[in-house]
Design a protein around this motif. Structure first.
Motif, PDB file in Angstrom:
ATOM      1  N   ARG A  38       0.842  -1.193   0.000  1.00 53.20           N
ATOM      2  CA  ARG A  38       0.000   0.000   0.000  1.00 53.20           C
ATOM      3  C   ARG A  38       0.876   1.241   0.000  1.00 53.20           C
ATOM      4  NH1 ARG A  38      -2.610  -0.361   6.122  1.00 53.20           N
ATOM      5  NH2 ARG A  38      -0.718   0.225   7.286  1.00 53.20           N
ATOM      6  N   GLN A  39       0.290   2.320  -0.483  1.00 51.12           N
ATOM      7  CA  GLN A  39       1.006   3.581  -0.513  1.00 51.12           C
ATOM      8  C   GLN A  39       0.054   4.716  -0.151  1.00 51.12           C
ATOM      9  OE1 GLN A  39       3.101   4.422  -4.178  1.00 51.12           O
ATOM     10  NE2 GLN A  39       4.453   5.869  -3.146  1.00 51.12           N
ATOM     11  N   ALA A  40       0.354   5.369   0.937  1.00 47.54           N
ATOM     12  CA  ALA A  40      -0.416   6.525   1.376  1.00 47.54           C
ATOM     13  C   ALA A  40       0.187   7.787   0.768  1.00 47.54           C
ATOM     14  CB  ALA A  40      -0.406   6.603   2.898  1.00 47.54           C
ATOM     15  N   PRO A  41      -0.594   8.855   0.670  1.00 43.49           N
ATOM     16  CA  PRO A  41      -0.081  10.098   0.079  1.00 43.49           C
ATOM     17  C   PRO A  41       1.171  10.582   0.796  1.00 43.49           C
ATOM     18  CG  PRO A  41      -2.454  10.212   0.318  1.00 43.49           C
ATOM     19  CD  PRO A  41      -2.015   8.958   1.011  1.00 43.49           C
ATOM     20  N   GLY A  42       2.195  10.882   0.022  1.00 46.21           N
ATOM     21  CA  GLY A  42       3.423  11.414   0.586  1.00 46.21           C
ATOM     22  C   GLY A  42       4.303  10.390   1.272  1.00 46.21           C
ATOM     23  N   LYS A  43       3.936   9.115   1.170  1.00 47.97           N
ATOM     24  CA  LYS A  43       4.715   8.067   1.838  1.00 47.97           C
ATOM     25  C   LYS A  43       5.227   7.052   0.832  1.00 47.97           C
ATOM     26  CE  LYS A  43       2.579   8.330   6.397  1.00 47.97           C
ATOM     27  NZ  LYS A  43       1.986   7.546   7.516  1.00 47.97           N
ATOM     28  N   GLU A  44       6.212   6.280   1.280  1.00 45.13           N
ATOM     29  CA  GLU A  44       6.755   5.206   0.461  1.00 45.13           C
ATOM     30  C   GLU A  44       5.752   4.045   0.391  1.00 45.13           C
ATOM     31  OE1 GLU A  44      10.271   7.009  -0.492  1.00 45.13           O
ATOM     32  OE2 GLU A  44      10.048   4.862  -0.866  1.00 45.13           O
ATOM     33  N   ARG A  45       5.858   3.294  -0.693  1.00 45.32           N
ATOM     34  CA  ARG A  45       5.056   2.073  -0.782  1.00 45.32           C
ATOM     35  C   ARG A  45       5.545   1.100   0.279  1.00 45.32           C
ATOM     36  NH1 ARG A  45       3.611  -0.290  -6.628  1.00 45.32           N
ATOM     37  NH2 ARG A  45       3.111   1.923  -6.761  1.00 45.32           N
ATOM     38  N   GLU A  46       4.615   0.487   0.995  1.00 47.03           N
ATOM     39  CA  GLU A  46       5.005  -0.411   2.074  1.00 47.03           C
ATOM     40  C   GLU A  46       4.330  -1.774   1.955  1.00 47.03           C
ATOM     41  OE1 GLU A  46       3.837   1.109   5.893  1.00 47.03           O
ATOM     42  OE2 GLU A  46       1.692   1.040   5.423  1.00 47.03           O
ATOM     43  N   PHE A  47       5.033  -2.756   2.458  1.00 48.86           N
ATOM     44  CA  PHE A  47       4.539  -4.125   2.462  1.00 48.86           C
ATOM     45  C   PHE A  47       3.355  -4.261   3.404  1.00 48.86           C
ATOM     46  CE2 PHE A  47       4.483  -8.638   2.607  1.00 48.86           C
ATOM     47  CZ  PHE A  47       4.387  -8.999   3.933  1.00 48.86           C
TER      48      PHE A  47
END
Length: 124
Positions: A38-47
């Motif tokens: 998943r990827q939230a606005p302004g954040k890195e894609r995370e497992f």
């Protein structure tokens, strides 16, 4: 041509549930791992979660452990993510990824194909 198509995202209140689906074409899951990121606005894609073949071991990010469940139906070439007790911090675009043939499960680069993503928004 390989395609991963996610569905099931939407807007839900905190504490609610959603079930994401990812249907694959052009590739057979076989015994290889599939995952969700998943990827939230302004954040890195995370497992978020991964599962090898049906009935095999699953792994989850600490932030979703106990609330999310990954499953798969290899006869349908589909992987699912059941999300319960959703929190506003779960708001993100969720991506299906795979197969992963080798490498650490939490590293996005180890997954060969990606879906277009589905938006999950959790309101407080």
């Amino acid at each position: 041509q390989v395609q991963l198509v996610e569905s099931g995202g939407g807007l839900v209140q905190a504490g609610g549930s959603l079930r994401l689906s990812c249907a694959a074409s052009g590739v057979t899951f076989g015994n290889y791992a599939m995952g969700w990121f998943r990827q939230a606005p302004g954040k890195e894609r995370e497992f978020v979660a991964t599962m090898r073949s049906s009935g095999s071991s699953t792994y989850y990010a600490d932030s979703v452990k106990g609330r999310f469940t990954i499953s798969r139906d290899d006869t349908k070439n589909t992987v699912y993510l059941q999300m319960n007790s959703l929190k506003p911090e779960d708001t993100a675009v969720y991506y299906c990824a795979g197969p992963r043939y080798s490498g650490n499960y939490y590293i996005a680069g180890n997954y060969d194909y990606w879906g277009q993503g589905t938006q999950v928004t959790v309101s407080s």
